[in-house]
Write a protein that holds these residues in place. Structure first.
Motif, PDB file in Angstrom:
ATOM      1  N   GLU A 285       0.836  -1.194   0.000  1.00  0.00           N
ATOM      2  CA  GLU A 285       0.000   0.000   0.000  1.00  0.00           C
ATOM      3  C   GLU A 285       0.875   1.251   0.000  1.00  0.00           C
ATOM      4  OE1 GLU A 285      -3.897   1.529   2.493  1.00  0.00           O
ATOM      5  OE2 GLU A 285      -2.651  -0.079   3.284  1.00  0.00           O
ATOM      6  N   ALA A 286       1.915   1.243   0.878  1.00  0.00           N
ATOM      7  CA  ALA A 286       2.815   2.391   0.954  1.00  0.00           C
ATOM      8  C   ALA A 286       3.551   2.606  -0.363  1.00  0.00           C
ATOM      9  CB  ALA A 286       3.809   2.176   2.087  1.00  0.00           C
ATOM     10  N   PHE A 290       3.348   5.631  -2.828  1.00  0.00           N
ATOM     11  CA  PHE A 290       4.598   6.305  -3.209  1.00  0.00           C
ATOM     12  C   PHE A 290       4.761   6.365  -4.723  1.00  0.00           C
ATOM     13  CE2 PHE A 290       9.176   6.331  -3.894  1.00  0.00           C
ATOM     14  CZ  PHE A 290       9.527   7.433  -3.173  1.00  0.00           C
ATOM     15  N   LEU A 291       4.479   5.244  -5.314  1.00  0.00           N
ATOM     16  CA  LEU A 291       4.640   5.184  -6.767  1.00  0.00           C
ATOM     17  C   LEU A 291       3.632   6.093  -7.464  1.00  0.00           C
ATOM     18  CD1 LEU A 291       5.244   1.364  -7.220  1.00  0.00           C
ATOM     19  CD2 LEU A 291       6.890   3.216  -7.581  1.00  0.00           C
ATOM     20  N   GLN A 292       2.420   6.130  -6.869  1.00  0.00           N
ATOM     21  CA  GLN A 292       1.418   7.011  -7.467  1.00  0.00           C
ATOM     22  C   GLN A 292       1.854   8.472  -7.349  1.00  0.00           C
ATOM     23  OE1 GLN A 292      -2.080   5.934  -5.321  1.00  0.00           O
ATOM     24  NE2 GLN A 292      -2.760   4.443  -6.904  1.00  0.00           N
ATOM     25  N   ALA A 293       2.433   8.789  -6.173  1.00  0.00           N
ATOM     26  CA  ALA A 293       2.820  10.172  -5.931  1.00  0.00           C
ATOM     27  C   ALA A 293       4.063  10.581  -6.732  1.00  0.00           C
ATOM     28  CB  ALA A 293       3.080  10.377  -4.444  1.00  0.00           C
ATOM     29  N   ILE A 467      -2.190   7.216   6.143  1.00  0.00           N
ATOM     30  CA  ILE A 467      -1.502   5.977   5.772  1.00  0.00           C
ATOM     31  C   ILE A 467      -0.105   5.959   6.351  1.00  0.00           C
ATOM     32  CG2 ILE A 467      -0.516   4.743   3.798  1.00  0.00           C
ATOM     33  CD1 ILE A 467      -3.055   5.675   2.258  1.00  0.00           C
ATOM     34  N   ALA A 468       0.577   7.138   6.300  1.00  0.00           N
ATOM     35  CA  ALA A 468       1.942   7.223   6.807  1.00  0.00           C
ATOM     36  C   ALA A 468       2.001   6.886   8.290  1.00  0.00           C
ATOM     37  CB  ALA A 468       2.486   8.632   6.552  1.00  0.00           C
ATOM     38  N   MET A 469       1.131   7.494   9.106  1.00  0.00           N
ATOM     39  CA  MET A 469       1.147   7.250  10.552  1.00  0.00           C
ATOM     40  C   MET A 469       0.763   5.809  10.869  1.00  0.00           C
ATOM     41  SD  MET A 469       2.229   9.740  12.356  1.00  0.00           S
ATOM     42  CE  MET A 469       3.397   9.986  11.072  1.00  0.00           C
ATOM     43  N   GLU A 470      -0.290   5.360  10.199  1.00  0.00           N
ATOM     44  CA  GLU A 470      -0.722   3.973  10.443  1.00  0.00           C
ATOM     45  C   GLU A 470       0.386   3.007  10.080  1.00  0.00           C
ATOM     46  OE1 GLU A 470      -4.248   2.929   8.316  1.00  0.00           O
ATOM     47  OE2 GLU A 470      -4.230   0.855   9.035  1.00  0.00           O
TER      48      GLU A 470
END
Lengths: 552, 342
Positions: A285-286, A290-293, A467-470
């Protein structure tokens, strides 16, 4: 062995023997009673006419005594006198057995009369004998007449008594016969009833003893058929059946416990698999985010390196430094994604990130580091990409609106085992800001891993930050296999925020969840190293190949 | 199944108890036949009732006397009754002496040496009470009965009411057991009563006929001879219940009702019926309750105190056809009271 020994009185053999003995005793007692009563009744019947015999004997003796007296008075022979005295004594003995009380029974009063008259008769007879011995003719004749008169009266009364006794005895005889027949029937009935009662006792007792065996065999059949839910209660019986039942009960319990442990083991394994999949899902997911961003981070990373070299050739040192720090930042991100890193590397990554932002915001970001020297930053391992998202949040959400006054502080200090909840020596990393602060609800939302909606109302930001914190929290927990390593503290809006991460020092803590010797990239995931390597190999191999790619 | 077994055990247990109970009951019933004297009532004294006459009147007197004895804890026995031998009163007294009785109630029968027998009994410490017939010159401790003066007056009064105009033949049946003196006294009193009370023109000729009630059939024979003889009496006076019953039967048999007036003695069922049918005009009766009670009391008193009144008077009363129904009712009530008390 001694404990399992069955007491003599509790054994089935003893109890069955006792029941049979009781049954036999009951039936035997009934027979004995019936026999005894019948015997007594027969004896009574035999005795019914005994009273008549007594009376007849009395009459005979009286007759003989009278004859002896007459003979003596006639012949004065000593033998007749002797006979008279003998029969006189016999008469006295026989009349002693007769009633001498005034009682309300005519027959007994007849006995009393006969007894009294006989005594009178003997007195008069004695007078006659004495008179005869004294040769007093008149007196002995008068006494003899008187004695004869009494003899007649006594005989009349004896006859009357005998007749009435006979009538009464005949009535008694018939009554006894009737009673005896009734007693016979009652005896038979009693024996039958007692036998039936004894059989019932036998049946009930044997059933009580053997009954549990039936239940046990039924339960055994069900267990043999695979049904372990069968209920075999513990037996209170102390006999063999009770012992077998209790042993079966215990065995069934052991089997159930074994099955339960097997099930728990399987469930644990399933949980581990679930964790593995969950970690994989988080990573993917991360990475996806990341890839999307980022569009082609490898290209960007290589381009930054190229720009840095160009700036160096053109003598633009600051540009060269900027591009170089950017390239380091992205390299670290690409290289360490999904693995662990030294604390120093994490802090360096944060430094690069701050530097980049300061270039972007013209040095507005105030950043301080407070590193305790006792902490060995090189040796302290931790999951990668933990501190940068926290610092990024502090900047973007904490001091975003007031860069001039806002300050972000990164502190690292050791925490002894007695000062923290984890019970081990830890390194505490604190990222604090003096920015907008957080409400309790926002903190709880993050800690519950439901996102940071309240902290970041913007939908796009909410997604990435949440998502980052989780991701950070989950990876920490998975890496160390512990909870409560991440905490957020804020007194409310406008009071700043402090995020604390505890890093346990014990290397074993990490290894407990995996195996020693694993590469840093798969620590804490609970995933087999070879699987992780396979899943991440395409990305990592690319990174290492190019060594200039940058990903976030 | 388990319920059935328990039910069966309960039923069998109950049946067993029932059977054992019945068993014990029958057994006890059998055992009771051989019961000893422990549960019998005991009596403090033993009296003998001496009478060779077993007529209804004496049987009634015995019953009443026995009841009185029972009340005072005394066993009363009719001496010689139900024995094969027949004893005179004198023999019975000797018998009672041999039996060592505590006391005697004697109805004298005129037998020889009765006074001597009473004397022997008295000599042995056994008190004798005579009833209805007195033996004044004996050692009897008391006499319980009617006075012949009273009897003579009473019979005289009854005769007066029955006399018709002219000469009346009256026959007095005496009993061989009655003493001559007593009979003479009765006779005299009756004659005196007629003389004193008879209206003018009515005379009476009184004669006596002796009946030996100790001899079987004698009464019936004598009465038949009297009634069918040449000198048939107008009035026949009986002095005991046997004579009265014989006379009533003779009146019926020889169709003499109305021709011969019978003055009866005592009340039996037959006499009472004759009264209600007016076959006889009157019968004289004694109070048997008082007779029994007084005779027992006399003996008890003598045994306890060593002395006793020598004469207890018993009332004699006449029952006519008019009073017969009332008398019968009273007797019935007395009988039912006695049964309830029993």
């Amino acid at each position: 062995m001694k404990k399992n020994q069955i007491r003599f009185f509790a054994s089935v053999q003893t109890r069955i023997t006792a029941v049979i003995a009781i049954v036999l005793l009951l039936v035997l007692s009934a027979n004995v009673v019936a026999f005894r009563v019948s015997s007594e009744t027969v004896q009574q019947i035999n005795q019914v006419f005994a009273s008549n015999a007594v009376i007849v004997n009395l009459a005979d003796t009286l007759q003989t005594a009278q004859g002896s007296m007459y003979e003596y008075l006639s012949t004065k022979s000593s033998s007749s006198l002797e006979n008279f005295y003998r029969y006189e004594q016999e008469l006295r003995d026989q009349t002693d057995g007769l009633n001498d009380r005034n009682v309300g029974n005519e027959l007994l009063m007849l006995e009393k009369n006969i007894r009294s008259m006989t005594q009178s008769y003997l007195t008069v007879s004695e007078d006659a004998i004495q008179a005869r011995r004294g040769r007093n003719v008149e007196e002995y004749k008068a006494s003899f007449a008187r004695a004869s008169e009494l003899f007649g009266y006594i005989n009349d009364y004896i006859y009357t008594l005998n007749s009435r006794r006979f009538a009464q005895n005949t009535e008694n005889y018939l009554s006894l016969l009737r009673s005896m027949r009734a007693v016979e029937r009652m005896s038979l009935l009693m024996i039958l009833v007692i036998s039936a009662f004894a059989l019932t006792i036998c049946a009930v007792s044997v059933r009580a003893m053997i009954g549990p065996l039936g239940k046990l065999s039924e339960a055994a059949e069900r267990v043999a058929g695979g049904d372990f839910s069968v209920d075999v209660p513990k037996s209170r019986q102390a006999d063999e059946v009770g012992v077998v039942t209790n042993a079966f009960h215990k065995m069934l319990g052991s089997i159930r416990t074994y099955i339960e442990s097997q099930r728990a083991s399987l469930e644990k394994e399933a949980q581990m698999k679930e964790n593995e999949l969950s970690m994989e899902a988080h990573l993917k997911e991360a990475q996806l985010k990341f890839l999307q961003a980022q569009i082609n981070p490898h290209f960007l990373f290589n381009s930054l390196n190229a720009g840095s070299q160009l700036a160096m050739m053109e003598g633009a040192d600051r540009t060269e430094l900027f591009l170089s720090r950017m390239a380091q930042f992205f390299r670290y991100n690409v290289k360490k994604t999904g693995g662990d890193a030294a604390l120093s590397e994490e802090i360096a990554s944060v430094d690069n990130y701050i530097y980049i932002l300061n270039v972007r915001f013209s040095g507005d970001i105030h950043y301080e580091k407070q590193i305790d020297e006792t902490v060995d930053l090189e040796q302290m391992r931790m999951p990668s990409m933990i501190l940068q998202p926290i610092v990024e949040n502090a900047i973007q959400h904490g001091i975003h609106d007031d860069h001039e006054n806002g300050i972000v502080t990164l502190a690292v200090d050791p925490v002894p085992e007695n000062e923290n909840e984890s019970g081990t020596d830890c390194v505490r990393i604190t990222v604090s800001d003096n920015g907008t602060g957080m409400t309790r609800k926002q903190i709880e939302a993050i800690m519950d891993r439901s996102g940071i909606e309240a902290h970041s109302p913007d939908e796009e930001e909410k997604d990435s930050t949440g998502i980052a914190m989780e991701n950070v929290i989950s990876r920490l927990e998975l890496y160390y296999n512990r909870k409560n390593l991440f905490s957020i503290w804020s007194d409310g809006p406008g009071t700043g925020t402090e995020v604390t991460v505890l890093l346990p020092k014990e290397p074993d803590t990490v290894r407990k969840n995996g195996s020693e010797g694993r590469s840093g990239s798969d620590y804490g995931t609970g995933i087999r190293p070879d699987l992780v390597r396979n899943k991440l190999s395409s990305t990592e191999e690319k990174d290492y190949v190019s060594d200039s790619d940058s990903r976030r | 199944m388990r319920k059935f077994v328990y039910l069966m055990a309960v039923v069998l247990g109950f049946t067993g108890i029932l059977v054992i109970g019945l068993f014990i009951r029958y057994r006890n019933q059998a055992m009771q036949l051989d019961a000893g004297t422990d549960n019998l009532k005991t009596y403090r004294k033993h009296y003998l009732f001496v009478s060779s006459d077993e007529s209804q009147m004496l049987r009634d007197i015995y019953e009443k006397t026995a009841s009185a004895c029972e009340r005072s804890g005394v066993w009363l026995e009719w001496c010689g009754k139900d024995t094969p031998g027949e004893y005179t009163a004198s023999q019975c007294i000797d018998l009672s002496i041999a039996m060592k009785a505590d006391g005697m109630i004697v109805y004298p029968d005129g037998s020889e040496d009765l006074a001597g027998a009473i004397e022997r009994a008295f000599g042995q410490g056994i008190p004798v009470v005579t009833i209805l017939r007195d033996i004044p010159d004996s050692d009897r401790v008391s006499y319980v009965g009617v006075s012949n003066y009273q009897v003579g007056d009473l019979y005289g009064g009854q005769l007066l009411s029955l006399l018709h105009n002219g000469s009346n033949e009256v026959c007095l049946l005496t009993d061989a057991g009655d003493s001559e003196n007593e009979t003479q006294l009765l006779y005299t009193q009756m004659v005196q009563a007629i003389k004193n009370g008879a209206p003018s023109g009515r005379t009476m000729e009184l004669r006596t006929e002796s009946v030996d009630s100790r001899t079987d059939f004698d009464a019936e024979e004598v009465i038949r001879d009297v009634l069918l003889g040449k000198e048939r009496p107008d009035i026949l006076i009986c002095l005991n219940s046997a004579q009265t019953e014989c006379a009533i039967q003779a009146l019926i048999d020889y169709n003499l009702v109305g021709e011969v007036q019978v003055i009866g003695y005592y009340v039996t069922d037959q006499i009472l019926q004759a009264l209600r049918q007016e076959l006889i005009p009157v019968t004289m009766t004694i109070d048997t309750d008082a007779l029994g009670e007084d005779s027992v009391q006399a003996l008890n008193e003598y045994l306890e105190l060593g002395r006793v009144s020598s004469y207890y008077n018993i009332t004699l009363s006449g029952i006519t056809p008019v009073t017969a129904a009332r008398y019968q009712q009273k007797e019935k009530e007395a009988v039912s009271d006695g049964e309830e008390a029993g």
